[in-house]
Write a protein that holds these residues in place. Structure first.
Motif, PDB file in Angstrom:
ATOM      1  N   ARG A 142      54.014  33.221  33.472  1.00 35.41           N
ATOM      2  CA  ARG A 142      52.588  32.882  33.397  1.00 35.41           C
ATOM      3  C   ARG A 142      51.753  33.857  34.236  1.00 35.41           C
ATOM      4  O   ARG A 142      50.663  34.266  33.823  1.00 35.41           O
ATOM      5  N   GLU A 146      48.883  36.428  32.885  1.00 36.05           N
ATOM      6  CA  GLU A 146      47.518  36.322  33.405  1.00 36.05           C
ATOM      7  C   GLU A 146      46.957  37.677  33.826  1.00 36.05           C
ATOM      8  O   GLU A 146      45.742  37.902  33.752  1.00 36.05           O
ATOM      9  N   LEU A 206      39.498  36.822  36.864  1.00 38.53           N
ATOM     10  CA  LEU A 206      40.270  35.911  37.717  1.00 38.53           C
ATOM     11  C   LEU A 206      39.356  35.145  38.669  1.00 38.53           C
ATOM     12  O   LEU A 206      39.560  33.955  38.916  1.00 38.53           O
ATOM     13  N   ARG A 209      37.645  32.488  36.471  1.00 40.58           N
ATOM     14  CA  ARG A 209      38.571  31.512  35.918  1.00 40.58           C
ATOM     15  C   ARG A 209      39.155  30.609  37.005  1.00 40.58           C
ATOM     16  O   ARG A 209      39.259  29.404  36.835  1.00 40.58           O
TER      17      ARG A 209
END
Length: 327
Positions: A142, A146, A206, A209
């Motif tokens: 993950r 990302e 980032l 988010r």
């Protein structure tokens, strides 16, 4: 109905100071003091990107390492979400490590060349008890996804990646523990311009988010302009100007900030730029000049500048400057 109180800043730094000892001279070396940070104070809001800019040797990276307790400051206070970082014991500091992370300038030296990427990213997850067994592998996948890398990257070594890919791995490692604040220490200075833009876009995505806060350290005002909302300008261990990024670029107040702006390259071959740079090299941090440290290079120097250091004074809401011209 009473107004809702404003949320406290995520990071509060007050009067931070750090002095290093160094050996100078030959054949009989002498011990000299280098005051890397001289009473630095600032705050970082939740979800904010704060830039710290200045020439090499001005103390930017030392500020980051002192705030993270990677080095112990000599004086001052660092509070993260109300917790005293400087006075934190081993147990408290271990908890703070999950919430405070750093991305280093050189991703090649920051990664162990003998360690696969799966181990580099999975080790902090296991050590802090976030996941075990197969869950660690899924967490690594993950993280790689990302930051824009395929799952197959987990089986490779750092030398098999380009500089931009290694920096993405460094960012993934900083994200592994789910931090609230990341210090980015010159994260794009060693990369090509096109790759710099990709990394800056990634960091901004980032930030939005994950609602991350950033302290973005750079020597290039142009890079800070595209990522940060607020900026501190440092010179020989001191903050000389602070303000919102648009205001700093439209109307820099301190002569040193004007010098940095004039030195920043403009990526347009059709646009002529007048480089009105002041003569002279930066003074040695071992023996900084008295008064205002910038006075030997300042075109507006006055006699009081050579004697008295100007205080960092608020001249407008959200704007501070350390210059006798604005007293």
């Amino acid at each position: 109905m009473s107004a809702r109180p404003a949320a406290a800043p995520l990071l509060v730094v007050r009067d931070l100071a750090k002095t290093f000892k160094a050996k100078r001279g030959w054949p009989v070396p002498k011990t000299v003091s280098v005051r890397a940070i001289d009473r630095v104070s600032f705050t970082v809001e939740r979800g904010e990107a704060l830039g710290i800019v200045g020439e090499s040797g001005c103390g930017k990276s030392t500020v980051a390492r002192a705030c993270l307790r990677l080095i112990a400051p000599d004086a001052g206070e660092v509070r993260f979400d109300g917790l005293d970082v400087v006075a934190a014991g081993p147990t408290e500091l271990r908890g703070l490590r999950r919430r405070l992370q750093i991305v280093f300038q050189d991703p090649a030296s920051a990664l162990d060349p003998r360690q696969r990427i799966a181990d580099a990213l999975g080790e902090p997850i296991r050590v802090h008890g976030i996941a075990k067994g197969r869950e660690v592998e899924r967490a690594v996948e993950r993280l790689l996804d990302e930051v824009g890398l395929p799952p197959s990257a987990a089986r490779r070594y750092p030398h098999e990646f380009s500089g931009g890919q290694r920096q993405r791995i460094g960012i993934a490692r900083a994200l592994a523990l789910g931090p609230d604040l990341i210090f980015a220490d010159e994260p794009v200075s060693a990369l090509d311009v096109s790759v710099q833009a990709q990394i800056l876009v990634l960091l901004d995505q980032l930030r939005l988010r994950r609602r991350l806060a950033f302290v973005f350290i750079s020597h290039d005002l142009g890079v800070v302009r595209h990522f940060c909302q607020r900026v501190l300008v440092m010179y020989l261990g001191r903050i000389v100007e602070e303000g919102p990024v648009p205001a700093i670029f439209e109307e820099p107040l301190h002569p040193y900030t004007r010098l940095l702006k004039a030195s920043s390259p403009v990526p347009d071959p059709e646009q002529a730029v007048a480089m009105n740079l002041q003569e002279g090299e930066p003074p040695s941090p071992v023996n900084p000049p008295p008064g205002c440290h910038f006075h030997p290079r300042c075109p507006f120097v006055m006699e009081r500048c050579r004697v008295t250091a100007p205080p960092l004074t608020e001249v407008a809401p959200g704007r501070r400057v350390a210059c006798h011209l604005f007293e």
